[in-house]
Motif scaffolding. Structure first.
Motif, PDB file in Angstrom:
ATOM      1  N   PRO A 194     116.727  44.175  49.194  1.00 27.03           N
ATOM      2  CA  PRO A 194     116.270  44.357  47.791  1.00 27.03           C
ATOM      3  C   PRO A 194     116.441  45.784  47.174  1.00 27.03           C
ATOM      4  O   PRO A 194     116.149  45.896  46.251  1.00 27.03           O
ATOM      5  CB  PRO A 194     114.941  44.297  48.196  1.00 27.03           C
ATOM      6  CG  PRO A 194     114.643  44.746  49.497  1.00 27.03           C
ATOM      7  CD  PRO A 194     115.976  44.372  50.216  1.00 27.03           C
ATOM      8  N   ARG A 213     115.483  40.824  43.762  1.00 28.45           N
ATOM      9  CA  ARG A 213     114.713  40.063  44.787  1.00 28.45           C
ATOM     10  C   ARG A 213     113.557  40.969  45.273  1.00 28.45           C
ATOM     11  O   ARG A 213     113.590  41.995  45.602  1.00 28.45           O
ATOM     12  CB  ARG A 213     115.526  39.432  45.950  1.00 28.45           C
ATOM     13  CG  ARG A 213     116.084  40.119  46.777  1.00 28.45           C
ATOM     14  CD  ARG A 213     117.060  39.072  47.779  1.00 28.45           C
ATOM     15  NE  ARG A 213     117.789  38.241  46.973  1.00 28.45           N
ATOM     16  CZ  ARG A 213     117.772  37.099  47.254  1.00 28.45           C
ATOM     17  NH1 ARG A 213     117.300  36.507  48.219  1.00 28.45           N
ATOM     18  NH2 ARG A 213     118.635  36.328  46.301  1.00 28.45           N
ATOM     19  N   THR A 217     116.306  39.015  52.253  1.00 24.16           N
ATOM     20  CA  THR A 217     116.456  37.604  52.826  1.00 24.16           C
ATOM     21  C   THR A 217     117.852  37.438  53.407  1.00 24.16           C
ATOM     22  O   THR A 217     118.785  38.141  53.207  1.00 24.16           O
ATOM     23  CB  THR A 217     116.723  36.966  51.437  1.00 24.16           C
ATOM     24  OG1 THR A 217     115.561  37.277  50.602  1.00 24.16           O
ATOM     25  CG2 THR A 217     116.387  35.281  51.898  1.00 24.16           C
ATOM     26  N   GLY A 315     114.158  34.789  47.501  1.00 24.29           N
ATOM     27  CA  GLY A 315     113.853  36.009  47.505  1.00 24.29           C
ATOM     28  C   GLY A 315     112.632  36.161  46.391  1.00 24.29           C
ATOM     29  O   GLY A 315     112.360  37.313  46.020  1.00 24.29           O
TER      30      GLY A 315
END
Length: 345
Positions: A194, A213, A217, A315
């Motif tokens: 992120p 996001r 992930t 996400g």
């Protein structure tokens, strides 16, 4: 909330805000189909408010929330989200041009789940149609771009920010930078962090796009995407950056990290050749990288029936939900993904 004079109209009052908005999006190049979809939703909402003796200018966030609530049960959840999104765009635009003082839908969107958004006018592409589209793409880089977007649901900016270390891929050419601790024990996977932010340095390189996001992930890579990525890595130019971008240019900026403009250009070019992109067409009709994220979301959601897995892959979810899926990632994510993901190649 009350109608204001449009800053550009020098005090002129807008008598029909819906028509004003529809005229403006027409001037902006939106298609008749898009205008019709907006008009239908906005007029339905206007009628709802009239039944409560309210105008569009008088509605507050509670009025908007009540309308959204009464839609539930009558239409699909994705349609509820779409209607809310249309109202939000209407109010936000009218606020920006000075017709309304604020946007009551801002709070509403914070209170409802809009993560899966199917616009009323959006093009509906089936998996076999998408498969035929992908078959027309032959360049290894273009196939890798389109395949990755369609198979993972990541955004164009997130794809551009991927470094070689973010991909664990068996049978791929060795790369000294391909080591990411988060991928230990998770072969054939992509890690989407992120942190990357536009104009900020990440992994030693200033980025031109942001990852949007909420949480990191790890997305499985199935066999057909793995084959596509191996073919790309076999011809991938030596990267200019020490960050070793996974996707780099094979054109004028040879070896440079791809930008979102480049990704959009690739997708737009192939979509235009296939009849899926027209100049002046809206996001509802034109196939773009964002459409691929929508395609991934709706198809995988419908196949799995598990919104949690889809939200994890996108996400979108909070840390406690993320923990649920990362704790037992192999069965809760990879197995569900591989059993349900569509074939494209």
């Amino acid at each position: 909330m009350s109608p204001n004079a449009d800053a550009e109209d020098a005090g002129e009052t807008v008598e029909d805000p819906v028509e004003y908005f529809l005229e403006d999006i027409t001037y902006q190049g939106k298609t008749p189909r898009t205008r019709e979809a907006y008009g239908r939703v906005l007029r339905e909402f206007e009628s709802y408010l009239e039944s409560r003796e309210l105008t569009l200018a008088e509605a507050n966030h509670r009025d908007c929330m009540a309308y959204v609530h009464q839609l539930r049960g009558d239409v699909a959840p994705s349609t509820v989200a779409s209607y809310a999104s249309y109202l939000h765009r209407f109010y936000d635009y009218m606020r920006q041009v000075g017709v309304f003082e604020d946007n009551p839908m801002t709070l509403v969107l914070e209170e409802i789940d809009e993560s899966i958004n199917t616009d009323p006018a959006r093009r509906d592409v089936s998996v076999p149609e998408m498969r035929r589209f992908v078959a027309t793409i032959t360049h290894p880089l273009d196939r890798a771009i389109v395949g990755t977007l369609l198979k993972t649901g990541i955004r164009a900016g997130e794809l551009c920010n991927l470094d070689r270390r973010d991909l664990a891929l068996s049978g791929a050419p060795d790369d000294p930078d391909s080591s990411r601790a988060a991928l230990d024990g998770r072969p054939d996977s992509i890690y989407v962090p992120p942190e990357p932010t536009v104009e900020s340095a990440y992994n030693g390189e200033v980025r031109t796009a942001s990852n949007k996001r909420q949480r990191a992930t790890t997305i499985p890579v199935d066999e057909e995407l793995a084959v596509t990525l191996r073919r790309w890595l076999a011809i991938r130019p030596d990267p200019r950056s020490s960050a070793s971008p996974l996707f780099c240019s094979t054109a004028d900026t040879w070896g440079g990290r791809l930008t979102t403009d480049m990704v959009h250009h690739v997708v737009e070019g192939h979509a235009r050749d296939f009849g899926w992109y027209e100049t002046g067409g809206g996001r509802e009709e034109n196939v773009t990288p964002h459409y691929f994220r929508h395609f991934f979301t709706t198809r995988l959601r419908d196949r799995t029936g598990d919104r949690g897995v889809v939200k994890y892959l996108r996400g979108d979810v909070a840390q406690d939900v993320i923990d649920t899926y990362t704790h037992d990632w192999g069965t809760r994510v990879r197995e569900v993904y591989e059993e349900n993901v569509y074939r494209l190649f």
